[in-house]
Write a protein that holds these residues in place. Structure first.
Motif, PDB file in Angstrom:
ATOM      1  N   ALA A   1      -5.175  -1.840   4.294  1.00 14.28           N
ATOM      2  CA  ALA A   1      -6.501  -1.909   4.918  1.00 14.28           C
ATOM      3  C   ALA A   1      -6.750  -0.762   5.885  1.00 14.28           C
ATOM      4  CB  ALA A   1      -6.669  -3.243   5.641  1.00 14.28           C
ATOM      5  N   TYR A   2      -5.715  -0.359   6.629  1.00 15.89           N
ATOM      6  CA  TYR A   2      -5.924   0.611   7.698  1.00 15.89           C
ATOM      7  C   TYR A   2      -5.309   1.980   7.433  1.00 15.89           C
ATOM      8  CZ  TYR A   2      -6.830  -3.890   9.945  1.00 15.89           C
ATOM      9  OH  TYR A   2      -7.304  -5.152  10.237  1.00 15.89           O
TER      10      TYR A   2
ATOM     11  N   SER B   1     -12.639  -3.996   4.306  1.00 18.04           N
ATOM     12  CA  SER B   1     -11.727  -3.304   3.407  1.00 18.04           C
ATOM     13  C   SER B   1     -11.331  -4.193   2.233  1.00 18.04           C
ATOM     14  CB  SER B   1     -10.468  -2.884   4.175  1.00 18.04           C
ATOM     15  OG  SER B   1      -9.474  -2.385   3.310  1.00 18.04           O
ATOM     16  N   ASP B   2     -11.010  -3.551   1.131  1.00 24.12           N
ATOM     17  CA  ASP B   2     -10.421  -4.260  -0.005  1.00 24.12           C
ATOM     18  C   ASP B   2      -8.909  -4.398   0.161  1.00 24.12           C
ATOM     19  OD1 ASP B   2     -12.727  -4.798  -1.302  1.00 24.12           O
ATOM     20  OD2 ASP B   2     -12.407  -3.457  -3.001  1.00 24.12           O
ATOM     21  N   GLY B   3      -8.352  -3.845   1.238  1.00 20.77           N
ATOM     22  CA  GLY B   3      -6.924  -3.953   1.482  1.00 20.77           C
ATOM     23  C   GLY B   3      -6.494  -5.380   1.765  1.00 20.77           C
ATOM     24  N   HIS B   4      -5.252  -5.736   1.383  1.00 13.91           N
ATOM     25  CA  HIS B   4      -4.764  -7.104   1.511  1.00 13.91           C
ATOM     26  C   HIS B   4      -3.706  -7.248   2.596  1.00 13.91           C
ATOM     27  CE1 HIS B   4      -0.954  -6.145  -0.550  1.00 13.91           C
ATOM     28  NE2 HIS B   4      -1.698  -5.273  -1.221  1.00 13.91           N
TER      29      HIS B   4
ATOM     30  N   ARG C   1      -9.373  -7.085   9.180  1.00 13.75           N
ATOM     31  CA  ARG C   1      -9.237  -7.685   7.844  1.00 13.75           C
ATOM     32  C   ARG C   1      -9.124  -9.207   7.881  1.00 13.75           C
ATOM     33  NH1 ARG C   1      -4.422  -9.028   5.452  1.00 13.75           N
ATOM     34  NH2 ARG C   1      -2.526  -8.891   6.733  1.00 13.75           N
TER      35      ARG C   1
ATOM     36  N   ASN D   1      -2.038  -4.924   6.433  1.00 18.23           N
ATOM     37  CA  ASN D   1      -2.380  -3.899   7.417  1.00 18.23           C
ATOM     38  C   ASN D   1      -2.262  -2.478   6.867  1.00 18.23           C
ATOM     39  OD1 ASN D   1      -2.888  -5.876   9.280  1.00 18.23           O
ATOM     40  ND2 ASN D   1      -0.977  -5.613  10.424  1.00 18.23           N
TER      41      ASN D   1
ATOM     42  N   THR E   1     -12.906   0.717  10.070  1.00 19.74           N
ATOM     43  CA  THR E   1     -12.506  -0.380   9.191  1.00 19.74           C
ATOM     44  C   THR E   1     -12.556  -1.687   9.974  1.00 19.74           C
ATOM     45  OG1 THR E   1     -10.990   1.121   8.034  1.00 19.74           O
ATOM     46  CG2 THR E   1     -10.704  -1.253   7.664  1.00 19.74           C
TER      47      THR E   1
ATOM     48  N   TYR F   1     -13.182   1.015   0.991  1.00 23.43           N
ATOM     49  CA  TYR F   1     -14.132   0.168   1.689  1.00 23.43           C
ATOM     50  C   TYR F   1     -14.937  -0.614   0.657  1.00 23.43           C
ATOM     51  CZ  TYR F   1     -13.473   2.378   6.268  1.00 23.43           C
ATOM     52  OH  TYR F   1     -12.959   2.809   7.464  1.00 23.43           O
TER      53      TYR F   1
END
Length: 436
Positions: free
Chosen positions: A288-289, A280-283, A374, A285, A371, A314
């Motif tokens: 990302a989720y 994920s490109d999320g930084h 991370r 929880n 996912t 994603y």
């Protein structure tokens, strides 16, 4: 001259003989009727002439004595045959009506754009279990391998892949310096099953000199023009066309951009329960989720708050595909959109096709997705903004770090290599959180 007793004896004998003949005739008639119904074409198919002779001989022996009974049997058989013919004709007519109605229904569905393009039913229908025990199907069956798609590639993969899995990366000479770090980290992590798809002769020579397994596609004017001179984004779009053959050959592929440093073997951390597993490109929880985001519109008064579901995209530079129909359809959809104007970013298209649901005028992709963790599959934003500043998180050993958030990729890749392989704790200190 015989006496009265002798005549009575003779008469009784003749009477008994006549009775036996009549009984035999009746039995013959009954057997004939049964065989006529059960075997209308004779006992032996293809020998109707012999059967006819046998029947005629038997009927000739009975002569006129079977008169009325024989006629009744023949009429009964004729009636039965007529009834069968009527039923057959009626059945044919019903079948024709069903076909006509089906064609009309299909035409109406196509006209309304509601016809399903492909339906795959997995397994037999089953009853639902008790409350709390029902779980839907998450893992689609893999396709049947087809080596005729690319026999040369099939032979290469047979030697390289481990349990029908491998890492695949595309590279041209524009990214040769990053590829060197990429290869060094893979070898340092002890990963045997990887392959470089060489897009030009410079990468072929590099792979030969450094004992790196590689594959160069057969000449293709449409692909080669982009592969040899295109930018990173242009080359990135090619992977969706090239990866299709890997999946058709029955191999699971972990697609990897070259701006990635490997610290552990990723196949030890793949779940393999979905068509697509992606970093994920999320930084954090939430990003990302996924999370529930509230949109506020005061002008709506009582209904000012609207809840929305959000998730950060994603990363199209690191994802795992199982060789399933939905995974192949995903590649086809993205490749098709990227091959036509207007120009689009492959990562945006990748996520749109993966997440957008079916709606009027559009049929969504029915693919299962997961996912990745991370902290194990880490992007460079998480590393430089969070992990390196936290004493506990810094002790974690990620599987990979993807330098996707920063343009100064090569020096950051080298610093990450120094931190995780050579133990240089201050290797990341010189870099700002962002791109500066």
């Amino acid at each position: 001259m015989a006496g009265p007793g002798g005549r009575r004896s003779t008469t009784a004998s003749q009477s008994m003989r006549g009775s036996r003949i009549i009984v035999a005739i009746i039995i013959g008639i009954l057997l004939g009727f049964i065989f006529a119904v059960l075997y209308p074409h004779g006992l032996f198919s293809g020998d109707s002439y012999s059967a006819s002779r046998f029947q005629n001989r038997r009927l000739s022996k009975s002569n006129l004595q079977i008169g009325s009974t024989s006629c009744e049997s023949t009429e009964r058989v004729s009636m039965l045959k007529a009834d069968i013919a009527d039923l057959s004709s009626t059945n044919d007519e019903l079948k024709k009506q069903v076909r006509d109605l089906t064609e009309k229904l299909q035409a109406a569905e196509q006209k309304n754009g509601q016809v399903e393009q492909q339906v795959v039913v997995v397994g037999e229908p089953q009853k639902a279990g008790s409350y709390g025990t029902v779980k839907g199907t998450r893992t689609n069956p893999t396709v049947l391998p087809d080596e005729t798609v690319n026999p040369r590639l099939a032979k290469i993969l047979e030697k390289i892949a481990v349990r029908k899995e491998l890492i695949v990366s595309l590279a041209n000479s524009n990214v040769k310096a990053m590829l060197e770090v990429w290869v060094s980290s893979i070898k340092k992590a002890g990963i045997p099953n990887y392959l470089v798809v060489a897009l030009d002769d410079g990468i072929v020579n590099f792979c030969k000199e450094n004992d790196v397994p590689f594959y160069m596609r057969d000449p293709d004017a449409g692909i080669d023009s982009v592969a040899k001179t295109g930018s990173n984004h242009a080359v990135s779009g090619l992977k969706f066309r090239i990866l299709r053959e890997f999946l058709q050959l029955g191999y699971s592929v972990l697609l990897s951009d070259v701006d990635i440093v490997y610290i552990q073997n990723p196949f030890d951390h793949i779940y393999r329960d979905s068509d697509v597993e992606s970093m994920s490109d999320g930084h954090d929880n939430m990003t990302a989720y996924g999370y529930n985001d509230v949109f506020d519109e005061p002008a709506m008064g009582w209904a000012r708050y609207a809840h929305t579901m959000r998730i950060w995209v994603y990363n199209s530079g690191f994802f795992y595909l199982r060789p399933t129909i939905p995974a192949i359809e995903l590649l086809d959809r993205v490749a098709e959109r990227l091959s036509h104007p207007p120009p689009a970013w492959d990562q945006a298209v990748f996520n749109e096709e993966l997440f957008f649901p079916s709606h009027p005028g559009y049929i969504g992709l029915h693919a299962s997705k997961r996912t990745m963790d991370r902290y194990l599959f880490m992007n460079s934003k998480a590393l430089f903004k969070e992990v390196r500043k936290d004493a506990n998180l810094k002790k974690l050993k990620p599987v990979i770090v993807h330098v996707n958030y920063h343009p100064d990729k090569l020096p950051r890749m080298k610093a990450i290599f120094e931190l995780y392989f050579n133990g240089k704790q201050d290797a990341l200190d010189l870099f700002p959180d962002g791109s500066g």
